[in-house]
Design a protein around this motif. Structure first.
Motif, PDB file in Angstrom:
ATOM      1  N   ILE A  97      38.635  26.937  30.354  1.00  0.00           N
ATOM      2  CA  ILE A  97      38.317  27.992  31.315  1.00  0.00           C
ATOM      3  C   ILE A  97      38.068  29.304  30.571  1.00  0.00           C
ATOM      4  N   ASP A  98      37.002  30.008  30.958  1.00  0.00           N
ATOM      5  CA  ASP A  98      36.686  31.305  30.344  1.00  0.00           C
ATOM      6  C   ASP A  98      37.595  32.414  30.854  1.00  0.00           C
ATOM      7  N   LEU A  99      37.884  32.384  32.168  1.00  0.00           N
ATOM      8  CA  LEU A  99      38.657  33.455  32.784  1.00  0.00           C
ATOM      9  C   LEU A  99      39.587  32.870  33.833  1.00  0.00           C
ATOM     10  N   VAL A 100      40.843  33.237  33.751  1.00  0.00           N
ATOM     11  CA  VAL A 100      41.807  32.917  34.809  1.00  0.00           C
ATOM     12  C   VAL A 100      42.151  34.212  35.529  1.00  0.00           C
ATOM     13  N   ALA A 101      41.983  34.206  36.855  1.00  0.00           N
ATOM     14  CA  ALA A 101      42.357  35.338  37.697  1.00  0.00           C
ATOM     15  C   ALA A 101      43.610  34.942  38.463  1.00  0.00           C
ATOM     16  N   GLY A 151      44.208  34.192  54.199  1.00  0.00           N
ATOM     17  CA  GLY A 151      43.353  35.281  54.603  1.00  0.00           C
ATOM     18  C   GLY A 151      44.167  36.541  54.836  1.00  0.00           C
ATOM     19  N   LYS A 152      43.529  37.543  55.428  1.00  0.00           N
ATOM     20  CA  LYS A 152      44.131  38.859  55.574  1.00  0.00           C
ATOM     21  C   LYS A 152      44.905  38.991  56.886  1.00  0.00           C
ATOM     22  N   ILE A 199      40.845  30.583  39.785  1.00  0.00           N
ATOM     23  CA  ILE A 199      41.520  31.595  40.594  1.00  0.00           C
ATOM     24  C   ILE A 199      42.835  31.007  41.090  1.00  0.00           C
ATOM     25  N   GLN A 200      43.919  31.572  40.589  1.00  0.00           N
ATOM     26  CA  GLN A 200      45.252  31.130  40.988  1.00  0.00           C
ATOM     27  C   GLN A 200      45.611  31.802  42.299  1.00  0.00           C
ATOM     28  N   GLY A 206      42.359  36.119  46.709  1.00  0.00           N
ATOM     29  CA  GLY A 206      41.804  34.939  46.071  1.00  0.00           C
ATOM     30  C   GLY A 206      40.539  34.452  46.751  1.00  0.00           C
ATOM     31  N   GLY A 207      40.522  34.521  48.084  1.00  0.00           N
ATOM     32  CA  GLY A 207      39.323  34.121  48.818  1.00  0.00           C
ATOM     33  C   GLY A 207      38.139  35.016  48.517  1.00  0.00           C
TER      34      GLY A 207
END
Length: 307
Positions: free
Chosen positions: A205-209, A300-301, A148-149, A156-157
């Motif tokens: 890596i299978d998946l990069v978000a 965070g938000k 997770i970039q 991301g969190g």
């Protein structure tokens, strides 16, 4: 009622607090919500600056804000899921920077009992985006490796927590205080991207978000295994690089619907997901709050407290 609005596109200087009429229910399936808190999202600034006007034009003067938490103040004749006094989360898409907002019944959920209104207003876009990227599009499965970039940010969190709950091996990039936050949220490995080259640490890596985009996105192709996926909510990835590395890469538009939030809400109620609120501003300081988020580095938000 008090509301935040602007009359023209521009910088945060166009934002003003005004007195306007309380909105009325327009259909039998609407609810009226007394807003207690409203979440701030990057798209709020993009709309305000006019970057979205071709695909998401707004009518001026415009009250921004796409998510809120609050209390049901009135219901339409055909509303069956909610009653007066219910504490709820609303995915409004617009107009939530105000003391009252209307929403369709199917865009509203009951607020988990353990959450404050500030926390509840912070989860809708985050969970909806994480669910879309990781599972709807990413097809993430138990045992797979995901990076997770931007793991220290609000979205991301959420991705870290939901991927971990699904049984994935979770890596994340972050910097500063975001490194500790990403670890706290459950990431198996956190890379400080200001001190390290991601491409030398992450492999197969299978998946990069990707929540950040920018120049750093090109490095992400190198860490994917052949046949892997790079999904970005920030910018359209290079198709030339996708072909070069034999991977799939594309921009993902998030599904921010009540249906898409159910898995995340279940995790909250099971104690496996913790909302992270970075900073709370009073409604009158909405311009400052947007600038704070826009400056980057919020772990965070960012939330508006509506009184």
């Amino acid at each position: 009622m008090k509301a935040i609005q602007y009359r023209t596109y521009g910088s945060s200087d166009v934002i003003e607090q005004v007195e306007v009429s309380i909105p009325s229910i327009q259909s039998d399936n609407d609810v009226l919500i007394k807003v207690k808190a409203a979440g701030i999202n990057p798209i709020d600034m993009k709309i305000r600056m006019g970057f979205m006007k071709e695909i998401r034009p707004v009518e001026m003067p415009f009250i921004p804000g796409g998510e809120a938490s609050g209390i049901i103040a009135a219901v339409g004749a055909r509303v069956t899921k909610f009653k007066l006094g219910d504490e709820v989360i609303a995915l409004t898409k617009k107009h939530s920077y105000a003391q009252y907002v209307t929403a369709k019944e199917n865009s509203v959920l009951l607020k988990p009992e353990g959450l404050s209104f500030e926390e509840a207003s912070s989860i809708g876009v985050n969970i909806g985006t994480a669910q879309t990227v990781l599972f709807t599009e990413g097809k993430l499965e138990r045992g797979q490796k995901v990076l997770i970039q931007g793991g220290g940010g609000a979205v991301g969190g959420a991705m870290i927590q939901m991927a971990k709950a699904a049984g994935a091996y979770v890596m994340a990039t972050a910097s500063g205080e975001g490194v500790a936050l990403a670890k706290k949220l459950g990431a198996d490995k956190v890379i400080d991207y200001k001190l390290n080259d991601v491409a030398t640490i992450a492999k197969d890596i299978d998946l990069v978000a990707d929540t950040a985009g920018g120049d750093a996105q090109e490095k992400l192709f190198q860490i994917l295994k052949p046949g892997g996926k790079l999904l970005s909510i920030a910018t359209q990835p290079s198709q030339d690089l996708a072909e070069q590395y034999n991977v799939t890469a594309y921009f993902v538009a998030s599904d921010i619907s009540s249906e898409n939030l159910k898995q995340g809400i279940d995790l909250i109620e099971a104690g496996k997901f913790v909302p992270i609120v970075s900073k709370i501003f009073k409604l009158e300081y909405a311009a400052i709050a947007q600038d704070f988020l826009g400056a980057g580095g919020a772990n965070g938000k960012v939330v508006l407290l509506v009184e």
